[in-house]
Design an enzyme around this catalytic site. Structure first.
Site, PDB file in Angstrom:
ATOM      1  N   THR A 127       0.834  -1.083  -0.035  1.00  0.00           N
ATOM      2  CA  THR A 127      -0.117   0.090   0.076  1.00  0.00           C
ATOM      3  C   THR A 127       0.889   1.419  -0.039  1.00  0.00           C
ATOM      4  O   THR A 127       2.120   1.374   0.474  1.00  0.00           O
ATOM      5  CB  THR A 127      -1.202   0.078   1.237  1.00  0.00           C
ATOM      6  OG1 THR A 127      -1.303   1.205   1.459  1.00  0.00           O
ATOM      7  CG2 THR A 127      -0.098  -0.257   2.526  1.00  0.00           C
ATOM      8  N   TYR A 151      -1.124  -0.092  11.063  1.00  0.00           N
ATOM      9  CA  TYR A 151      -1.616  -0.880  10.018  1.00  0.00           C
ATOM     10  C   TYR A 151      -0.362  -0.778   8.916  1.00  0.00           C
ATOM     11  O   TYR A 151       0.160  -1.678   8.400  1.00  0.00           O
ATOM     12  CB  TYR A 151      -2.961  -0.328   9.308  1.00  0.00           C
ATOM     13  CG  TYR A 151      -2.990  -0.811   7.792  1.00  0.00           C
ATOM     14  CD1 TYR A 151      -3.318  -1.940   7.323  1.00  0.00           C
ATOM     15  CD2 TYR A 151      -3.047   0.257   6.951  1.00  0.00           C
ATOM     16  CE1 TYR A 151      -3.440  -2.266   6.092  1.00  0.00           C
ATOM     17  CE2 TYR A 151      -3.247   0.189   5.556  1.00  0.00           C
ATOM     18  CZ  TYR A 151      -3.216  -1.333   5.100  1.00  0.00           C
ATOM     19  OH  TYR A 151      -3.635  -1.590   3.820  1.00  0.00           O
ATOM     20  N   HIS A 277      -3.106  11.205  12.000  1.00  0.00           N
ATOM     21  CA  HIS A 277      -3.767  10.913  10.592  1.00  0.00           C
ATOM     22  C   HIS A 277      -3.121  11.546   9.584  1.00  0.00           C
ATOM     23  O   HIS A 277      -2.706  12.803   9.596  1.00  0.00           O
ATOM     24  CB  HIS A 277      -5.089  11.586  10.807  1.00  0.00           C
ATOM     25  CG  HIS A 277      -6.127  11.380   9.724  1.00  0.00           C
ATOM     26  ND1 HIS A 277      -7.545  11.895   9.515  1.00  0.00           N
ATOM     27  CD2 HIS A 277      -6.362  10.381   8.575  1.00  0.00           C
ATOM     28  CE1 HIS A 277      -7.946  11.469   8.701  1.00  0.00           C
ATOM     29  NE2 HIS A 277      -7.234  10.679   8.290  1.00  0.00           N
TER      30      HIS A 277
HETATM   31  N1  LIG Z   1      -8.366  -1.097   0.510  1.00  0.00           N
HETATM   32  C1  LIG Z   1      -7.406  -0.364   0.010  1.00  0.00           C
HETATM   33  O1  LIG Z   1      -7.986   0.784  -0.354  1.00  0.00           O
HETATM   34  C2  LIG Z   1      -6.185  -0.603  -0.219  1.00  0.00           C
HETATM   35  C3  LIG Z   1      -5.116   0.080  -0.903  1.00  0.00           C
HETATM   36  C4  LIG Z   1      -3.927  -0.622  -1.075  1.00  0.00           C
HETATM   37  C5  LIG Z   1      -3.591  -1.803  -0.861  1.00  0.00           C
HETATM   38  N2  LIG Z   1      -4.544  -2.332  -0.217  1.00  0.00           N
HETATM   39  C6  LIG Z   1      -3.990  -3.789   0.157  1.00  0.00           C
HETATM   40  O2  LIG Z   1      -4.886  -4.609  -0.486  1.00  0.00           O
HETATM   41  C7  LIG Z   1      -5.187  -6.026   0.236  1.00  0.00           C
HETATM   42  C8  LIG Z   1      -6.530  -6.283   0.100  1.00  0.00           C
HETATM   43  O3  LIG Z   1      -7.146  -5.118   0.878  1.00  0.00           O
HETATM   44  P1  LIG Z   1      -8.794  -5.178   0.846  1.00  0.00           P
HETATM   45  O4  LIG Z   1      -9.254  -3.873   1.154  1.00  0.00           O
HETATM   46  O5  LIG Z   1      -9.519  -6.050   0.005  1.00  0.00           O
HETATM   47  O6  LIG Z   1      -9.110  -5.862   2.441  1.00  0.00           O
HETATM   48  P2  LIG Z   1     -10.252  -6.526   3.086  1.00  0.00           P
HETATM   49  O7  LIG Z   1     -10.013  -6.357   4.448  1.00  0.00           O
HETATM   50  O8  LIG Z   1     -11.446  -6.381   2.379  1.00  0.00           O
HETATM   51  O9  LIG Z   1      -9.927  -8.236   2.759  1.00  0.00           O
HETATM   52  C9  LIG Z   1      -8.880  -9.082   3.630  1.00  0.00           C
HETATM   53  C10 LIG Z   1      -9.196 -10.394   3.223  1.00  0.00           C
HETATM   54  O10 LIG Z   1      -8.168 -11.032   3.797  1.00  0.00           O
HETATM   55  C11 LIG Z   1      -8.752 -12.309   4.441  1.00  0.00           C
HETATM   56  N3  LIG Z   1      -7.877 -12.539   5.750  1.00  0.00           N
HETATM   57  C12 LIG Z   1      -7.686 -11.867   6.802  1.00  0.00           C
HETATM   58  N4  LIG Z   1      -6.610 -12.195   7.621  1.00  0.00           N
HETATM   59  C13 LIG Z   1      -6.227 -13.513   7.060  1.00  0.00           C
HETATM   60  C14 LIG Z   1      -5.568 -14.684   7.480  1.00  0.00           C
HETATM   61  N5  LIG Z   1      -4.821 -14.672   8.474  1.00  0.00           N
HETATM   62  N6  LIG Z   1      -5.512 -15.706   6.690  1.00  0.00           N
HETATM   63  C15 LIG Z   1      -6.013 -15.810   5.442  1.00  0.00           C
HETATM   64  N7  LIG Z   1      -7.008 -14.840   4.947  1.00  0.00           N
HETATM   65  C16 LIG Z   1      -7.027 -13.650   5.684  1.00  0.00           C
HETATM   66  C17 LIG Z   1      -9.813 -11.600   5.226  1.00  0.00           C
HETATM   67  O11 LIG Z   1     -10.999 -12.724   5.356  1.00  0.00           O
HETATM   68  C18 LIG Z   1     -10.461 -10.810   3.678  1.00  0.00           C
HETATM   69  O12 LIG Z   1     -11.122 -11.916   2.980  1.00  0.00           O
HETATM   70  C19 LIG Z   1      -4.485  -5.959   1.557  1.00  0.00           C
HETATM   71  O13 LIG Z   1      -3.318  -6.364   1.556  1.00  0.00           O
HETATM   72  C20 LIG Z   1      -4.288  -4.183   1.671  1.00  0.00           C
HETATM   73  O14 LIG Z   1      -3.319  -3.971   2.554  1.00  0.00           O
HETATM   74  C21 LIG Z   1      -5.757  -2.072   0.267  1.00  0.00           C
END
Ligand SMILES: NC(=O)c1ccc[n+]([C@@H]2O[C@H](COP(=O)([O-])OP(=O)(O)OC[C@H]3O[C@@H](n4cnc5c(N)ncnc54)[C@H](O)[C@@H]3O)[C@@H](O)[C@H]2O)c1
Length: 324
Positions: A127, A151, A277
């Site tokens: 991220t 985080y 923040h």
């Molecule tokens: N949401 C954003 O804006 C954003 C931006 C950049 C990067 N990211 C990254 O993208 C990825 C996905 O983000 P998201 O928003 O879809 O998150 P999310 O919270 O919607 O989904 C996370 C998923 O991981 C699973 N999970 C959590 N712990 C686990 C474990 N121990 N073993 C197996 N599965 C597990 C959860 O059940 C869920 O399905 C993350 O790595 C996040 O850091 C997110």
């Protein structure tokens, strides 16, 4: 080709899985796609419902911190796309233990499993929050990491462990660092689905501090298109920023959501600012654009409108999540 997608039942992971199984990425046609997901509060079988009957999809309920499950699912895998994480900053402020466990230990467990299984490529989804906060300009990939929330720090740790597995062991690792995502199937704790659903219900929206924190909002389809490019054509050991959405202050974002839902400013409830923040995030996307031809394609006006319409039309998806 066998693809292992961790966290494939979450917001972004499920978007990638639905795209991969519906020919959204030209030439990318997995023979087998395995989702490894723990189904925490953020993982939802309904996110995979549109492709649930695809014979190429296999969903495994398991923890990325469990070496036995990881060993079993890594065997025979050509490509890993690693989304699984604890992902909500506010939850990491309330308690960081799960973040360190899943994001750091879980990623290390996957990297070790990938190394032992001889996996072809490991795509680590990181991220832009690993860079910290920037008042002006944009971060290139070589900018030092200075994460401010638990985080972001846990993501920075996993990002560096992924890099270390490439340098130390020669594992073919690529890393993406993306800006804030929005779109359908996002858990209604994150600002856009929280605000949209509150407004649709006639409620108020909690706006942090002065509302002037800036985020680069990218549609989840564009993030996943970038991940596909990096996973298939990125250079081993390299980091690629993904972004180029639209920079908005939280107040500007709120105003747009008020307009789309036909509500007025009286729906805004100012609340105390989030601890530490970050003021502004901004990634430089020169590298992925120049090397891989990445271009974001969803304009914010259309993306936000369609996203709100999706939440309006899919109450059965989010109402139980908010009630729970
Ligand atoms: N949401 C954003 O804006 C954003 C931006 C950049 C990067 N990211 C990254 O993208 C990825 C996905 O983000 P998201 O928003 O879809 O998150 P999310 O919270 O919607 O989904 C996370 C998923 O991981 C699973 N999970 C959590 N712990 C686990 C474990 N121990 N073993 C197996 N599965 C597990 C959860 O059940 C869920 O399905 C993350 O790595 C996040 O850091 C997110």
């Amino acid at each position: 080709m066998r693809v292992l997608v961790t966290g494939g039942a979450g917001f972004i992971g499920s978007n990638f899985v639905r795209g991969a199984l519906t020919d959204r990425y030209p030439g990318f046609t997995p023979d087998e796609l395995v989702v490894l997901d723990k189904f925490t509060y953020a993982g939802n079988p309904a996110n995979l419902a549109p492709v649930a009957d695809d014979p190429r999809l296999r969903v495994v309920r398991g923890d990325i911190c469990d070496p036995a499950v990881v060993k079993q699912e890594m065997a025979g895998t050509d490509l890993v796309v690693h989304f699984a994480a604890e992902s909500h900053v506010d939850r990491s402020i309330a308690g960081a233990a799960e973040f360190v466990l899943t994001n750091v230990v879980g990623t290390q467990t996957l990297l070790q499993g990938a190394l032992e299984a001889g996996v072809g490529r490991f795509t680590h989804v990181s991220t832009d929050e690993v860079y910290g906060s920037i008042d002006e300009g944009s971060w290139p990939e070589e900018h030092p990491l200075a994460p401010n929330s638990p985080y972001a720090a846990s993501k920075a740790s996993s990002d560096l462990i992924a890099r270390a597995f490439h340098i130390t062991h020669g594992l073919d690792v690529v890393i993406t660092r993306c800006s804030n995502n929005y779109g359908p199937y996002q858990f209604p704790e994150k600002v856009i689905p929280l605000f949209a659903t509150n407004l649709l219900d006639g409620g108020q929206v909690p706006l942090y501090g002065d509302g002037l924190n800036v985020r680069d909002w990218l549609h989840v389809d564009d993030h996943c298109a970038g991940i596909h490019l990096v996973a298939t054509r990125g250079r081993a050991g390299e980091v690629y920023n993904i972004g180029g959405g639209t920079e908005l202050t939280n107040r500007e974002l709120t105003t747009r959501l008020l307009e789309i839902t036909g509500r007025d400013e009286s729906a805004i409830r100012p609340v105390a600012d989030r601890l530490a923040h970050d003021r502004r995030y901004s990634v430089d996307i020169t590298k992925i654009s120049g090397e891989l031809g990445y271009r974001p394609s969803v304009p914010i006006e259309r993306g936000l409108r369609e996203t709100v319409e999706w939440y309006r039309a899919n109450r059965s998806w989010w109402e139980p999540l908010k009630a729970g």
